[in-house]
Every structure is written in C-alpha cells, then in structure tokens.
Design a protein around this motif. Structure first.
Motif, PDB file in Angstrom:
ATOM      1  N   ALA A  57       1.202  -1.038   0.106  1.00 57.36           N
ATOM      2  CA  ALA A  57      -0.123  -0.166  -0.086  1.00 57.36           C
ATOM      3  C   ALA A  57       1.003   0.954  -0.075  1.00 57.36           C
ATOM      4  O   ALA A  57       1.769   1.657   0.788  1.00 57.36           O
ATOM      5  CB  ALA A  57      -1.022   0.002   1.320  1.00 57.36           C
ATOM      6  N   VAL A  58       0.166   2.352  -0.820  1.00 62.22           N
ATOM      7  CA  VAL A  58       1.006   4.000  -0.187  1.00 62.22           C
ATOM      8  C   VAL A  58       0.461   4.337   0.312  1.00 62.22           C
ATOM      9  O   VAL A  58      -0.609   4.327   1.081  1.00 62.22           O
ATOM     10  CB  VAL A  58       0.906   4.242  -1.820  1.00 62.22           C
ATOM     11  CG1 VAL A  58       1.326   5.800  -2.191  1.00 62.22           C
ATOM     12  CG2 VAL A  58       0.608   3.661  -3.156  1.00 62.22           C
ATOM     13  N   ALA A  59       1.739   4.808   1.108  1.00 64.39           N
ATOM     14  CA  ALA A  59       1.523   5.686   2.607  1.00 64.39           C
ATOM     15  C   ALA A  59       1.537   6.960   2.439  1.00 64.39           C
ATOM     16  O   ALA A  59       2.465   8.115   2.581  1.00 64.39           O
ATOM     17  CB  ALA A  59       2.542   5.762   3.646  1.00 64.39           C
ATOM     18  N   VAL A  71      -4.902   7.944   1.411  1.00 70.14           N
ATOM     19  CA  VAL A  71      -4.842   7.932  -0.199  1.00 70.14           C
ATOM     20  C   VAL A  71      -3.939   7.035  -0.965  1.00 70.14           C
ATOM     21  O   VAL A  71      -3.035   6.751  -0.725  1.00 70.14           O
ATOM     22  CB  VAL A  71      -4.782   9.477  -0.675  1.00 70.14           C
ATOM     23  CG1 VAL A  71      -5.067  10.100  -2.366  1.00 70.14           C
ATOM     24  CG2 VAL A  71      -5.500  10.678   0.506  1.00 70.14           C
ATOM     25  N   PRO A  72      -4.828   5.893  -1.817  1.00 72.29           N
ATOM     26  CA  PRO A  72      -6.113   6.181  -2.188  1.00 72.29           C
ATOM     27  C   PRO A  72      -6.937   5.230  -0.770  1.00 72.29           C
ATOM     28  O   PRO A  72      -6.313   4.601  -0.310  1.00 72.29           O
ATOM     29  CB  PRO A  72      -6.551   5.491  -3.555  1.00 72.29           C
ATOM     30  CG  PRO A  72      -4.839   4.756  -3.353  1.00 72.29           C
ATOM     31  CD  PRO A  72      -3.811   4.912  -2.143  1.00 72.29           C
ATOM     32  N   HIS A  73      -8.326   4.972  -1.348  1.00 72.50           N
ATOM     33  CA  HIS A  73      -9.031   4.588  -0.283  1.00 72.50           C
ATOM     34  C   HIS A  73     -10.233   4.286  -1.157  1.00 72.50           C
ATOM     35  O   HIS A  73     -10.870   4.978  -2.614  1.00 72.50           O
ATOM     36  CB  HIS A  73      -9.645   4.985   1.070  1.00 72.50           C
ATOM     37  CG  HIS A  73      -9.849   6.285   1.059  1.00 72.50           C
ATOM     38  ND1 HIS A  73      -9.794   7.554   1.078  1.00 72.50           N
ATOM     39  CD2 HIS A  73     -11.039   6.480   0.935  1.00 72.50           C
ATOM     40  CE1 HIS A  73     -10.190   8.381   1.166  1.00 72.50           C
ATOM     41  NE2 HIS A  73     -11.861   8.249   1.512  1.00 72.50           N
ATOM     42  N   CYS A 118      -7.870  -1.088   6.997  1.00 78.04           N
ATOM     43  CA  CYS A 118      -7.339  -2.014   6.305  1.00 78.04           C
ATOM     44  C   CYS A 118      -7.481  -2.838   5.864  1.00 78.04           C
ATOM     45  O   CYS A 118      -7.661  -3.455   6.817  1.00 78.04           O
ATOM     46  CB  CYS A 118      -5.972  -0.608   5.606  1.00 78.04           C
ATOM     47  SG  CYS A 118      -4.831   0.762   6.512  1.00 78.04           S
ATOM     48  N   ASP A 119      -7.228  -3.255   4.680  1.00 83.86           N
ATOM     49  CA  ASP A 119      -6.982  -4.970   4.915  1.00 83.86           C
ATOM     50  C   ASP A 119      -5.815  -5.855   4.972  1.00 83.86           C
ATOM     51  O   ASP A 119      -5.030  -5.110   5.457  1.00 83.86           O
ATOM     52  CB  ASP A 119      -7.613  -5.338   2.720  1.00 83.86           C
ATOM     53  CG  ASP A 119      -6.411  -4.915   1.609  1.00 83.86           C
ATOM     54  OD1 ASP A 119      -5.605  -4.653   2.245  1.00 83.86           O
ATOM     55  OD2 ASP A 119      -7.734  -5.282   0.672  1.00 83.86           O
ATOM     56  N   ALA A 124      -6.566   0.993   1.955  1.00 83.26           N
ATOM     57  CA  ALA A 124      -7.332   1.297   3.020  1.00 83.26           C
ATOM     58  C   ALA A 124      -8.895   1.685   2.770  1.00 83.26           C
ATOM     59  O   ALA A 124      -9.468   1.682   1.356  1.00 83.26           O
ATOM     60  CB  ALA A 124      -6.520   2.347   2.535  1.00 83.26           C
ATOM     61  N   LEU A 125      -9.901   0.994   3.501  1.00 80.45           N
ATOM     62  CA  LEU A 125     -10.891   1.241   2.733  1.00 80.45           C
ATOM     63  C   LEU A 125     -12.089   1.996   3.731  1.00 80.45           C
ATOM     64  O   LEU A 125     -11.484   2.443   5.042  1.00 80.45           O
ATOM     65  CB  LEU A 125     -12.202  -0.276   3.540  1.00 80.45           C
ATOM     66  CG  LEU A 125     -11.478  -1.070   2.541  1.00 80.45           C
ATOM     67  CD1 LEU A 125     -10.208  -1.844   2.968  1.00 80.45           C
ATOM     68  CD2 LEU A 125     -12.899  -1.739   2.133  1.00 80.45           C
ATOM     69  N   GLU A 126     -12.898   3.160   3.578  1.00 82.02           N
ATOM     70  CA  GLU A 126     -14.046   3.856   3.894  1.00 82.02           C
ATOM     71  C   GLU A 126     -15.091   3.367   4.006  1.00 82.02           C
ATOM     72  O   GLU A 126     -15.450   3.058   2.732  1.00 82.02           O
ATOM     73  CB  GLU A 126     -13.464   5.044   4.197  1.00 82.02           C
ATOM     74  CG  GLU A 126     -14.611   6.700   4.409  1.00 82.02           C
ATOM     75  CD  GLU A 126     -14.398   8.071   3.830  1.00 82.02           C
ATOM     76  OE1 GLU A 126     -14.768   8.318   4.629  1.00 82.02           O
ATOM     77  OE2 GLU A 126     -13.774   7.773   3.047  1.00 82.02           O
ATOM     78  N   PHE A 127     -15.517   3.122   5.191  1.00 82.53           N
ATOM     79  CA  PHE A 127     -16.760   3.261   5.461  1.00 82.53           C
ATOM     80  C   PHE A 127     -17.633   4.731   5.647  1.00 82.53           C
ATOM     81  O   PHE A 127     -17.419   4.647   6.477  1.00 82.53           O
ATOM     82  CB  PHE A 127     -17.430   2.096   5.187  1.00 82.53           C
ATOM     83  CG  PHE A 127     -17.783   0.757   5.638  1.00 82.53           C
ATOM     84  CD1 PHE A 127     -18.134   0.397   3.929  1.00 82.53           C
ATOM     85  CD2 PHE A 127     -15.923   0.060   5.112  1.00 82.53           C
ATOM     86  CE1 PHE A 127     -17.996  -0.466   3.429  1.00 82.53           C
ATOM     87  CE2 PHE A 127     -15.848  -1.411   4.298  1.00 82.53           C
ATOM     88  CZ  PHE A 127     -16.090  -1.614   3.600  1.00 82.53           C
ATOM     89  N   LYS A 128     -18.687   5.066   5.264  1.00 88.16           N
ATOM     90  CA  LYS A 128     -20.148   5.952   5.904  1.00 88.16           C
ATOM     91  C   LYS A 128     -21.307   5.967   5.536  1.00 88.16           C
ATOM     92  O   LYS A 128     -22.020   4.986   4.877  1.00 88.16           O
ATOM     93  CB  LYS A 128     -19.175   7.108   4.944  1.00 88.16           C
ATOM     94  CG  LYS A 128     -19.274   7.590   3.797  1.00 88.16           C
ATOM     95  CD  LYS A 128     -19.020   8.912   2.987  1.00 88.16           C
ATOM     96  CE  LYS A 128     -18.337   9.031   2.662  1.00 88.16           C
ATOM     97  NZ  LYS A 128     -17.676  10.179   2.794  1.00 88.16           N
ATOM     98  N   ALA A 129     -21.662   7.196   6.641  1.00 92.26           N
ATOM     99  CA  ALA A 129     -22.983   6.803   6.198  1.00 92.26           C
ATOM    100  C   ALA A 129     -24.059   8.602   6.664  1.00 92.26           C
ATOM    101  O   ALA A 129     -23.385   8.624   7.316  1.00 92.26           O
ATOM    102  CB  ALA A 129     -23.678   5.613   7.159  1.00 92.26           C
TER     103      ALA A 129
END
Length: 146
Positions: A57-59, A71-73, A118-119, A124-129
């Motif tokens: 992953a790129v940090a 970024v990215p995610h 992160c997986d 990177a993952l983002e979950f939002k609501a």
C-alpha cells in the motif's frame, strides 16, 4: 436515476487473506475466482482482488476534519444502521481502525459517520453513512437543518 454497480480491481499480496477478510470479516459474497483473482460482492458492487505478491500500500495521507485520511481508499456509503453494524462487525473481528468510527462535520453540510481501516494487504477502506443522504454532495455553503 437508478445507480448502477461500480467495478473496482485492486492488488492484494495474499488471496487467502483477502478471502478471509472480504468474505469473513466484511461478509462479502464471493463470485468467480481463479488462482490469481477473486470477485467479491461489496454491497452490490463488484470488487476484484488481484494477486500481486509484491503489493504494498502507498502511505499517503491528507488532512480532513482533523484526521489523516489515507489516499487512495475505497468503500461504500451505507445506511446508518448498516454503518453501525459494519463498525461492530469490524471491531469484533479485531481489525484495527486507522480512523475510529465517528461523526465528521457535525452540524455542518455533509455531516457523516465515517470509519477507516485496512485490509491485510494495506488497502485502505472507508465506510460512511449520512443521517440525510441528500448531504452526500453538500457544499459548505448549504444550510444544514438537523
């Protein structure tokens, strides 16, 4: 307008770890697969983990509302109950949050619940609501009634 599913392909260093994370932790149904890739159903969207043993992953991080956002995610905008269930599921699996579940932009246009993690390959993952989905593309100039 009816939204169509998106497709996202991303690298992982270990398919078994990706299968355990996306299938087991996130609850994504598995579609087709081979010894080089796995299709997953992420809330109706097709994501594909492609094997790259050298994947790293790129940090890179950008400041957003007092947090360092990776970024990215990628991720999905869930309903608030779905977001709360996802936060509980991820925490119960012992996944470390990069940004703990919280509400960002409270009382302002675009107020949203968000979390980052992160997986196993560092994606990177983002979950939002949103309490109000009309705020998805809100700008700072818009009035907020909460």
């Amino acid at each position: 307008m009816t939204l169509r599913p998106f497709h996202l392909a991303f690298p992982v260093h270990d398919l078994a770890a990706a299968r355990a994370f996306y299938g087991g932790v996130l609850g994504c149904a598995e579609g087709r697969s081979s010894d080089r890739w796995i299709d997953f159903d992420l809330q109706g969207h097709q994501i594909v983990a492609h094997l790259d043993p050298a994947a790293r992953a790129v940090a890179v991080e950008n400041a957003v509302d007092g947090h360092s956002v990776p970024v990215p995610h990628f991720g999905v905008v869930l309903t608030m109950p779905g977001w709360e269930a996802m936060a509980a599921r991820v925490a119960a699996a012992g996944v470390r949050f990069g940004i703990e579940p919280h509400v960002r932009f409270r009382g302002r246009a675009g107020e949203q619940a968000t979390m980052f993690f992160c997986d196993p390959s560092g994606n990177a993952l983002e979950f939002k609501a949103f309490g109000d989905d009309a705020m998805l593309f809100a700008t700072d100039e818009e009035e907020v009634t909460i």
